[in-house]
Design a protein around this motif. Structure first.
Motif, PDB file in Angstrom:
ATOM      1  N   LEU A  49       0.910  -1.284  -0.388  1.00 24.30           N
ATOM      2  CA  LEU A  49       0.159   0.182  -0.196  1.00 24.30           C
ATOM      3  C   LEU A  49       0.545   1.198  -0.327  1.00 24.30           C
ATOM      4  CD1 LEU A  49      -3.096  -1.043   2.259  1.00 24.30           C
ATOM      5  CD2 LEU A  49      -2.656  -0.839  -0.662  1.00 24.30           C
ATOM      6  N   LEU A  50       1.809   0.882   1.030  1.00 26.93           N
ATOM      7  CA  LEU A  50       3.056   2.402   0.853  1.00 26.93           C
ATOM      8  C   LEU A  50       3.374   2.623  -0.631  1.00 26.93           C
ATOM      9  CD1 LEU A  50       4.513   4.547   2.286  1.00 26.93           C
ATOM     10  CD2 LEU A  50       6.340   2.685   2.754  1.00 26.93           C
ATOM     11  N   TYR A  51       3.510   1.340  -1.318  1.00 29.08           N
ATOM     12  CA  TYR A  51       4.047   1.620  -2.593  1.00 29.08           C
ATOM     13  C   TYR A  51       3.347   1.985  -3.449  1.00 29.08           C
ATOM     14  CZ  TYR A  51       5.175  -0.370  -7.214  1.00 29.08           C
ATOM     15  OH  TYR A  51       5.357  -0.601  -8.220  1.00 29.08           O
ATOM     16  N   ALA A  52       2.488   1.897  -3.278  1.00 27.48           N
ATOM     17  CA  ALA A  52       1.176   2.527  -4.379  1.00 27.48           C
ATOM     18  C   ALA A  52       1.237   4.337  -3.817  1.00 27.48           C
ATOM     19  CB  ALA A  52      -0.375   1.646  -4.154  1.00 27.48           C
ATOM     20  N   VAL A  53       1.178   4.475  -2.741  1.00 28.44           N
ATOM     21  CA  VAL A  53       1.177   5.819  -2.249  1.00 28.44           C
ATOM     22  C   VAL A  53       2.287   6.195  -2.897  1.00 28.44           C
ATOM     23  CG1 VAL A  53       1.105   7.448  -0.521  1.00 28.44           C
ATOM     24  CG2 VAL A  53      -0.197   5.467  -0.126  1.00 28.44           C
ATOM     25  N   SER A  54       3.461   5.687  -2.326  1.00 31.16           N
ATOM     26  CA  SER A  54       4.645   6.042  -3.127  1.00 31.16           C
ATOM     27  C   SER A  54       4.827   6.482  -4.820  1.00 31.16           C
ATOM     28  CB  SER A  54       6.222   5.348  -3.138  1.00 31.16           C
ATOM     29  OG  SER A  54       5.621   4.431  -3.716  1.00 31.16           O
ATOM     30  N   LEU A  55       4.206   5.791  -5.361  1.00 34.13           N
ATOM     31  CA  LEU A  55       3.962   6.320  -6.715  1.00 34.13           C
ATOM     32  C   LEU A  55       3.075   6.724  -7.181  1.00 34.13           C
ATOM     33  CD1 LEU A  55       2.958   2.918  -8.353  1.00 34.13           C
ATOM     34  CD2 LEU A  55       5.545   3.673  -8.405  1.00 34.13           C
ATOM     35  N   SER A  56       2.197   7.430  -6.478  1.00 39.69           N
ATOM     36  CA  SER A  56       1.223   9.013  -6.793  1.00 39.69           C
ATOM     37  C   SER A  56       2.645  10.371  -6.106  1.00 39.69           C
ATOM     38  CB  SER A  56       0.289   8.951  -5.945  1.00 39.69           C
ATOM     39  OG  SER A  56      -0.131  10.085  -5.981  1.00 39.69           O
ATOM     40  N   TRP A  57       2.852   9.974  -4.939  1.00 39.10           N
ATOM     41  CA  TRP A  57       3.672  11.066  -4.445  1.00 39.10           C
ATOM     42  C   TRP A  57       4.864  11.028  -5.236  1.00 39.10           C
ATOM     43  CZ3 TRP A  57       8.946   9.096  -3.860  1.00 39.10           C
ATOM     44  CH2 TRP A  57       9.906  10.156  -2.910  1.00 39.10           C
ATOM     45  N   SER A  58       5.625   9.992  -5.651  1.00 43.31           N
ATOM     46  CA  SER A  58       6.864  10.569  -6.696  1.00 43.31           C
ATOM     47  C   SER A  58       6.124  11.129  -8.543  1.00 43.31           C
ATOM     48  CB  SER A  58       7.878   8.787  -6.880  1.00 43.31           C
ATOM     49  OG  SER A  58       8.666   9.277  -7.615  1.00 43.31           O
ATOM     50  N   ILE A  59       5.251  10.921  -8.283  1.00 42.06           N
ATOM     51  CA  ILE A  59       5.218  11.545  -9.885  1.00 42.06           C
ATOM     52  C   ILE A  59       4.360  12.717  -9.681  1.00 42.06           C
ATOM     53  CG2 ILE A  59       3.041  11.614 -11.515  1.00 42.06           C
ATOM     54  CD1 ILE A  59       2.580   8.293 -10.913  1.00 42.06           C
ATOM     55  N   ASN A  60       3.849  13.365  -8.197  1.00 43.15           N
ATOM     56  CA  ASN A  60       3.540  14.713  -8.444  1.00 43.15           C
ATOM     57  C   ASN A  60       4.818  15.461  -7.653  1.00 43.15           C
ATOM     58  OD1 ASN A  60       0.125  14.630  -9.197  1.00 43.15           O
ATOM     59  ND2 ASN A  60       0.664  12.268  -8.188  1.00 43.15           N
ATOM     60  N   SER A  61       5.120  14.650  -7.708  1.00 42.69           N
ATOM     61  CA  SER A  61       7.167  15.663  -6.474  1.00 42.69           C
ATOM     62  C   SER A  61       7.606  14.961  -7.317  1.00 42.69           C
ATOM     63  CB  SER A  61       7.024  15.464  -4.879  1.00 42.69           C
ATOM     64  OG  SER A  61       7.403  13.742  -4.973  1.00 42.69           O
ATOM     65  N   ILE A  62       8.857  14.686  -7.507  1.00 42.69           N
ATOM     66  CA  ILE A  62       9.939  14.404  -8.288  1.00 42.69           C
ATOM     67  C   ILE A  62       9.972  14.243  -9.474  1.00 42.69           C
ATOM     68  CG2 ILE A  62      11.711  13.021  -8.555  1.00 42.69           C
ATOM     69  CD1 ILE A  62      10.839  11.251  -5.895  1.00 42.69           C
ATOM     70  N   SER A  63       8.897  13.406  -9.944  1.00 46.31           N
ATOM     71  CA  SER A  63       8.750  13.080 -11.373  1.00 46.31           C
ATOM     72  C   SER A  63       8.476  14.735 -12.247  1.00 46.31           C
ATOM     73  CB  SER A  63       7.355  11.936 -11.787  1.00 46.31           C
ATOM     74  OG  SER A  63       7.843  12.585 -13.389  1.00 46.31           O
ATOM     75  N   HIS A  64       7.199  15.325 -11.730  1.00 48.80           N
ATOM     76  CA  HIS A  64       6.784  16.695 -11.817  1.00 48.80           C
ATOM     77  C   HIS A  64       7.454  18.065 -11.767  1.00 48.80           C
ATOM     78  CE1 HIS A  64       4.544  20.396 -10.715  1.00 48.80           C
ATOM     79  NE2 HIS A  64       3.807  19.861 -11.800  1.00 48.80           N
ATOM     80  N   ASN A  65       8.935  17.918 -10.880  1.00 50.52           N
ATOM     81  CA  ASN A  65       9.340  18.920 -10.600  1.00 50.52           C
ATOM     82  C   ASN A  65      10.700  18.926 -11.648  1.00 50.52           C
ATOM     83  OD1 ASN A  65       7.991  20.659  -8.608  1.00 50.52           O
ATOM     84  ND2 ASN A  65       9.102  19.884  -6.472  1.00 50.52           N
TER      85      ASN A  65
END
Length: 287
Positions: A49-65
């Motif tokens: 579940l943390l993995y799922a949340v981490s994907l959204s987090w990375s897409i919208n933070s690290i990847s986005h920036n």
């Protein structure tokens, strides 16, 4: 003033934070698969579940920036970092950059007479009578509605070098997950629905970044959240109205920018929610 040529970071030393987090995220994915049979289900389920949340987090933070202000000065280092993100998130970062830039050209615009939108991610694209799409349809169906092949074909015509790198990212990402499956197919099979859930959570996040925004008013294109914890963890993604108003502004500067235009935003009716965008479904919305 231009930075000295020897400086590897293009904008700020603060970008070491998302760079380090990207490496940690990639390591986390490896740990999930390589150590799968050493873990009990009491650990596997919450970490998945943390993995799922981490994907959204990375897409919208690290990847986005990385899309708006690539972290490195040398082009080849940004290509390499894009590849790292592709392997971690499970799709081409370069293709995502193209789709996301289209999102900023349309800014969640309303459908035209032919039913299409400039923004392929617009929350109004599949809505009816000028209303936004149902939140759960947008969240769980966006993954299947996307047509990356059409975007790729246009990229081949306009940006052939990027199109070639998209192929590299896709081939190596597929090879990477096939290698993980060869090592432990049980782990990859268990994580697959959580990978889809992560993509859906990213869509959920995007929905509330624009629900209540004004597609016709640049200063109000986005919806902001000023939750301190959210913005620390998600690298100021909460300042979304500010970001759409000035998409090339570095993520470390949007908070100060908000202070400068706060009164203008108030007069324009910029929507602000008290929780992170991903928790927007907990609130009652006018539209």
């Amino acid at each position: 003033m231009a930075r000295p040529a020897y400086r590897l970071l293009a904008y700020s030393l603060w970008d070491l934070v998302p760079i380090a987090m990207a490496l940690a995220h990639f390591s986390f994915v490896l740990w999930l698969v390589l150590g799968f049979h050493e873990h009990s289900w009491w650990l596997i389920i919450p970490t998945a579940l943390l993995y799922a949340v981490s994907l959204s987090w990375s897409i919208n933070s690290i990847s986005h920036n990385q899309i708006h202000n690539p972290y490195f000065t040398p082009h080849w280092m940004n290509r390499g970092f894009d590849l790292l993100l592709s392997l971690t998130i499970g799709f081409s970062q370069t293709l995502y950059r193209d789709i996301h830039n289209r999102h900023h050209r349309g800014n969640s615009d309303l459908p035209r007479e032919d039913g299409t939108t400039i923004d392929p991610l617009s929350i109004y694209l599949h809505g009816k009578n000028g209303q936004p799409d149902n939140v759960w349809a947008y969240t769980f169906l966006s993954f299947f509605r996307d047509d990356p092949k059409a975007f790729y074909e246009e990229m081949k015509r306009k940006h052939p070098a990027d199109a070639r790198w998209v192929k590299v990212e896709i081939y190596l990402t597929v090879a990477f997950y096939l290698a993980l499956a060869a090592y432990d197919w049980h782990a990859v099979l268990v994580l697959l629905p959580f990978w889809y859930l992560g993509q859906s959570l990213s869509s959920l996040n995007g929905y509330y970044e624009h629900l209540g925004g004004n597609p016709d008013l640049p200063i109000a294109w986005g919806v902001s959240s000023y939750s301190k914890l959210y913005n620390v963890i998600w690298m100021n993604n909460g300042y979304h109205a500010e970001h759409h108003y000035r998409p090339k502004m570095h993520w470390t500067k949007v908070k100060a920018f908000h202070a400068q235009i706060r009164e203008q935003q108030r007069e324009a009716g910029v929507k602000v929610i008290p929780v992170s965008h991903g928790l927007g479904f907990l609130l009652k919305h006018d539209r």
